[in-house]
Write an enzyme that holds these catalytic residues in place. Structure first.
Site, mmCIF file in Angstrom:
data_model
loop_
_atom_site.group_PDB
_atom_site.id
_atom_site.type_symbol
_atom_site.label_atom_id
_atom_site.label_comp_id
_atom_site.label_asym_id
_atom_site.label_seq_id
_atom_site.Cartn_x
_atom_site.Cartn_y
_atom_site.Cartn_z
ATOM 1 N N TYR A 137 -121.565 17.237 31.325
ATOM 2 C CA TYR A 137 -121.831 16.416 30.145
ATOM 3 C C TYR A 137 -120.587 15.714 29.594
ATOM 4 C CZ TYR A 137 -126.199 19.058 30.078
ATOM 5 O OH TYR A 137 -127.401 19.626 30.421
ATOM 6 N N ILE A 138 -119.434 16.033 30.094
ATOM 7 C CA ILE A 138 -118.196 15.448 29.547
ATOM 8 C C ILE A 138 -117.477 14.666 30.637
ATOM 9 C CG2 ILE A 138 -117.881 17.131 27.699
ATOM 10 C CD1 ILE A 138 -116.011 18.684 29.452
#
Length: 983
Positions: A137-138
């Site tokens: 997600y990053i």
């Protein structure tokens, strides 16, 4: 290690036991293995691997292996766009022989430091302790700083990866002290490392100072801010430590706000420590609220009656608002762990940066030379039409030879020989390029290359200046927004026993000899804390100090119980006791600044069956009056008399004391409370810590006693009256002046009016008396601020003014008394100057230091014999020497209280002065009047000799010729000698 034989279960050995199954065969040999040194080698191999390949960074680039592989992988994937961290982790696993979790955690750690990686998404927060989101997600990419500073494939040393499939850097060519900027922490086998992060800008400036042959000092700077004391930093080596504190603001009398937290703590852990301290009763807190969002804010609501200043000290003493960090600077140097101070690491990194810059310049110089050479060859090849000579060539060798022949006249122009490879490159030039060749453009390009070559060679000759410019460019390009966050201060230690809230009550059972906070049915003494020490004085003359507990036995027949504080030399104990051996009654005064816990101290002369009749503990050395009642069976005429403890000096615990009676004492009772006999307390204010002290640090405030008070002037234009309690805290950033309060002294203040932007001056008397409350006395408009405040009798300020547009700045000193009179404290005041004022500074009076004590008892000693026996008699100035003023030509007698009476013999003063000699033994000379030096009249017989004067021969001669001292006898009078003169 002893030798052991390891006999494995071979086929030969097991054939008998397994013969029934038909398994096993003969012929196998039993092997003997020696274990000496085997474990030692295995352990060293494992320890070396962990130290070199996992936990400790290398000094060259400041990276651990996993961090270096992450940075290499990011560079390999870099295309200017963000990459998912999961992809970066997967790519890094080609170089790192460990799991994805370790790589992900290391990458998040680098990203949170905000130097090398630009992040996108939820990367967690070091302030709150929140973890980052999952790697999928990053996203991340290299920062511009990393691309400029960390990478250069031409100066990088390479090695094969763990599986031999790819190459990875041994170290990255970092041209910056990255190890100190990021900091690092790691635990290996047998050692650990902990290098704290330092300020980005300060490291660059320090590197420049090193290049200028200076010796800079650098201190850590933490991303969480706060304040820190680096007095014991020890350059980051093992054994040093630093203290880090949270920044705590007072919002109002009931609310505190923590805006910055100590490094390595989180808002959650800090709040938990505050709650634990509150549950233990160490600090009185009603509620703790976490309002952290973009900025840290923890609000602490105090219970009623809790002082915010003491609450701040209690937070420092009992919670994580102050922590101690122990650095341990360990790095890998030449494949070995070394403990180096941060100054040496910075010096190494700076020198390495210079070496890398030199390598880059040398590479660039060689590249430029090659470009110039080939451009020149190309120009000659085309302009001289050498390419036409190869038209007749039939073989490749003939082509090379023809071109070489055409270049031969020009070979002397080049810095090296022309090789076959150079000629081959000429043959690869396309016909299109030859047809469109522009001679002028080629000449211009050559000039640019030669200019750059000269500049490169100049930089190589002036490498230090080039390195300094490199660092300065880094500072200008990347230094904005990286200013120091942690404020450097010298902390004043906070004693836990002084700031802890009174969370217990002290009780005593005098008959049974128990004290503690669990004896709720017995006699209540006072409030106390669980950290206090308690002193108990028994009837048998023994004193005993113990740490307070729920219930502790200190001995039966307790006469006195109280809180004992270490180092308190102002608390005085007054005792009357009977010595068993002589039967006499003694009185003594003493203090107990230092004792050993759980040890009995004898306050009498040590004889068995001695008994204490009276004891009191006085926090400020008070001396009361008691009534002593003797035994009815004694032969004393006066069986009841008063005794004043002021007649006694304060001595040590083992002193015998003064005899007050030789008869048996039946009872001693308090008759009248007394006042302090101790000298006043000298106090200083330390502007760095904002605390009062007795250690002569900072500005001297004066002597304090009784109801004396302090006044503090704030930069926001308010003042606050406080007591002189040592726990008081004045915020240095907000406090302009702290001094002893005198209501009769007018305050002179210079301030800037926020509305008109003019410098104003006002003078007023402080009319309020409320303690610990701020009163504003300047304009309340936004931007108003106090510039200077003083209570000096001659308030003067130095102004820097501009008297016209075309005129420069000029300085002048102004007396504020000439501008305005003393008015009300709410008056706005007058304008300071008719010209534009650019700067105002207070003309400081010479700071007064502590003076020797001269108390009122010096005068009262001649009025009452009782007062002359008090402790203050020790502080009286020496008696004047009669011979001294005779030699100076002053009148032989003068009014001792005023010093204004004219000479009785009308002798004019003489300028000659004789050297004062040591005093001689006192001579008994009778006189009618009372002694001028405080002595009582000698006898009634002297009254009948009014017309006679007895004087020594030497004095008579001296009075006849006062201008010449008596040189024959050398006779001089000493201190306290009495003479008789006829009046």
């Amino acid at each position: 290690m002893s030798k052991k034989k390891v006999i494995p279960k071979t086929k030969e050995a097991s054939s008998e036991s397994e013969g029934s199954n038909g398994k096993g065969s003969a012929g196998d040999v039993i092997h003997t293995v020696e274990l000496d040194g085997l474990y030692q080698n295995w352990f060293l191999d494992y320890a070396s691997y962990v130290i070199l390949e996992r936990a400790v960074p290398r000094i060259e680039d400041g990276f651990k292996p996993v961090q270096r592989r992450i940075m290499h992988s990011l560079k390999e994937m870099d295309d200017g766009r963000f990459n998912k961290v999961a992809n970066v982790i997967g790519n890094t696993m080609q170089y790192h022989p460990h799991g994805d979790a370790a790589i992900g955690e290391a990458m998040v750690n680098i990203g949170q430091k905000d130097i090398l990686i630009e992040t996108q998404g939820n990367w967690g927060d070091v302030r709150t302790g929140d973890s980052a989101a999952a790697p999928r997600y990053i996203e991340a990419r290299l920062s511009k700083f990393a691309l400029d500073v960390v990478y250069n494939s031409q100066t990088t040393e390479w090695q094969l990866t763990y599986d031999g499939r790819k190459k990875e850097p041994v170290t990255l060519p970092v041209k910056f002290p990255l190890l100190l900027a990021q900091g690092v922490e790691g635990i290996a086998v047998g050692l650990s490392t902990k290098i704290l992060p330092h300020n980005f800008c300060e490291l660059i400036k320090a590197s420049i100072d090193i290049l200028k042959e200076k010796k800079p000092k650098i201190y850590p700077d933490f991303p969480t801010g706060g304040t820190a004391d680096f007095s014991e930093y020890n350059q980051g080596l093992r054994g040093g430590k630093i203290k880090v504190r949270a920044k705590i603001d007072i919002l109002d009398k009931k609310t505190l706000a923590i805006k910055e937290i100590p490094f390595s703590t989180t808002t959650t852990s800090l709040m938990e420590s505050i709650v634990k301290a509150s549950e233990k009763g160490q600090i009185k807190v009603k509620q703790v609220i976490d309002n952290t969002a973009k900025d840290v804010e923890i609000q602490i609501l105090l219970q009623p009656g809790q002082s915010p200043e003491i609450a701040i000290d209690a937070l420092v003493a009992f919670t994580d608002c102050e922590i101690s960090i122990s650095p341990n600077s360990c790095v890998i140097v030449e494949d070995k762990p070394s403990f180096l101070p941060v100054g040496e690491i910075l010096k190494y990194n700076t020198q390495q940066t210079v070496a890398l810059l030199k390598s880059e310049l040398q590479i660039r110089r060689d590249e430029l030379k090659e470009k110039i050479l080939f451009s020149s060859l190309e120009k000659i090849f085309i302009e001289n039409r050498i390419y036409r000579d190869i038209e007749q060539a039939e073989t490749w060798d003939d082509v090379i030879a023809r071109i070489d022949k055409g270049l031969k006249p020009h070979k002397k122009k080049f810095y090296r020989e022309i090789t076959t490879e150079d000629i081959v490159k000429l043959t690869e030039i396309k016909i299109k390029r030859i047809s469109k060749f522009d001679s002028f453009k080629a000449e211009e390009q050559l000039r640019d290359l030669e200019k750059e070559l000269k500049e490169t060679e100049y930089n190589l000759k002036h490498l230090t200046d080039y390195a300094i410019n490199y660092f300065q460019n880094l500072l200008e390009k990347y230094g904005k927004g990286r200013e120091r966050k942690t404020e450097i201060k010298n902390f004043q230690s906070v004693t836990a026993t002084e700031v802890i809230a009174n969370n217990q009550k002290l009780y005593v059972n005098r008959a049974d000899g128990f004290i503690g906070y669990g004896l709720r049915k017995d006699e209540l003494i006072c409030d106390c804390s669980e950290l206090d020490d308690v002193i108990a004085i028994r009837k048998d003359g023994k004193a005993y100090v113990a740490r307070i507990q729920e219930r502790v036995f200190v001995g039966k027949d307790i006469l006195f119980v109280g809180i004992w504080k270490k180092g308190d030399d102002r608390k005085v104990y007054n005792v009357i006791y009977t010595d068993a051996k002589s039967g006499k009654g003694f009185a003594k005064r003493f203090n107990l600044p230092g004792v050993i816990r759980d040890k009995e101290y004898d306050l009498t002369q040590g004889h068995p069956n001695s008994k204490i009749h009276y004891v009191s503990g006085n926090p400020n050395g008070e001396a009361e009056v008691v009534e002593v009642k003797l035994s009815q069976s004694s032969t004393a005429r006066k069986k009841v008399f008063e005794y004043d403890f002021a007649e006694l000096e304060v001595k040590g615990r083992s002193a015998r004391g003064n005899t007050i009676t030789k008869y048996p004492i039946r009872k001693v009772e308090l008759l009248k409370a007394g006042t302090s006999t101790l000298s006043k307390l000298d106090l200083w204010y330390d502007p760095d810590t904002g605390r009062l002290n007795k250690d002569k640090r900072g500005k001297y405030l004066g002597k304090f006693d009784g109801d004396d008070q302090l006044i503090a002037f704030m930069r926001n234009g308010s003042y606050k009256i406080t007591n002189y309690d040592m726990t008081n805290r004045y915020e240095p950033e907000k406090t302009l002046l702290v001094e002893k309060f005198n209501q009769q002294k007018p305050v002179s203040a210079v301030y800037v009016d926020g509305e008109s932007k003019q410098y104003m001056v006002k003078r007023f008397l402080v009319e309020t008396s409320t303690v610990d409350k701020e009163f504003g006395f300047i304009s309340e408009t936004i931007g108003s601020r106090l510039v200077a405040a003083t209570t000096s009798e001659t308030p003067e300020v130095e102004l820097e003014v501009v008297k016209g547009k075309d005129k420069g700045k000029s300085n002048e000193i102004v007396n504020l008394e000439d501008i305005i009179d003393v008015k009300g404290w709410k008056a706005l005041g007058n304008r300071l100057s008719q010209f534009k004022v650019t700067k105002v500074s207070l003309v400081q009076d010479e700071e007064a230091g502590p003076e020797e004590d001269v108390t009122d008892s010096d005068v009262e000693a001649s009025e009452t014999e009782k007062d002359s026996q008090s402790l203050k008699k020790k502080e009286e100035p020496a008696q004047p020497d009669p011979n001294q003023w005779l030699e100076k030509g002053d009148p032989p007698f003068r009014n001792l209280t005023e010093g204004k009476q004219a000479s009785l013999f009308a002798e004019p003063p003489k300028p000659q002065q004789a050297q004062q000699k040591p005093s001689q033994p006192r001579q008994k000379v009778k006189a009618e009047q009372q002694s001028l030096f405080g002595e009582s009249p000698q006898s009634e017989k002297s009254k009948n000799k009014k017309n006679e004067v007895e004087r020594p021969k030497e004095l008579s001669e001296h009075l006849k010729h006062p201008e010449t001292p008596n040189k024959e006898s050398g006779r001089e009078f000493g201190v306290g000698e009495t003479i008789e003169l006829e009046i």
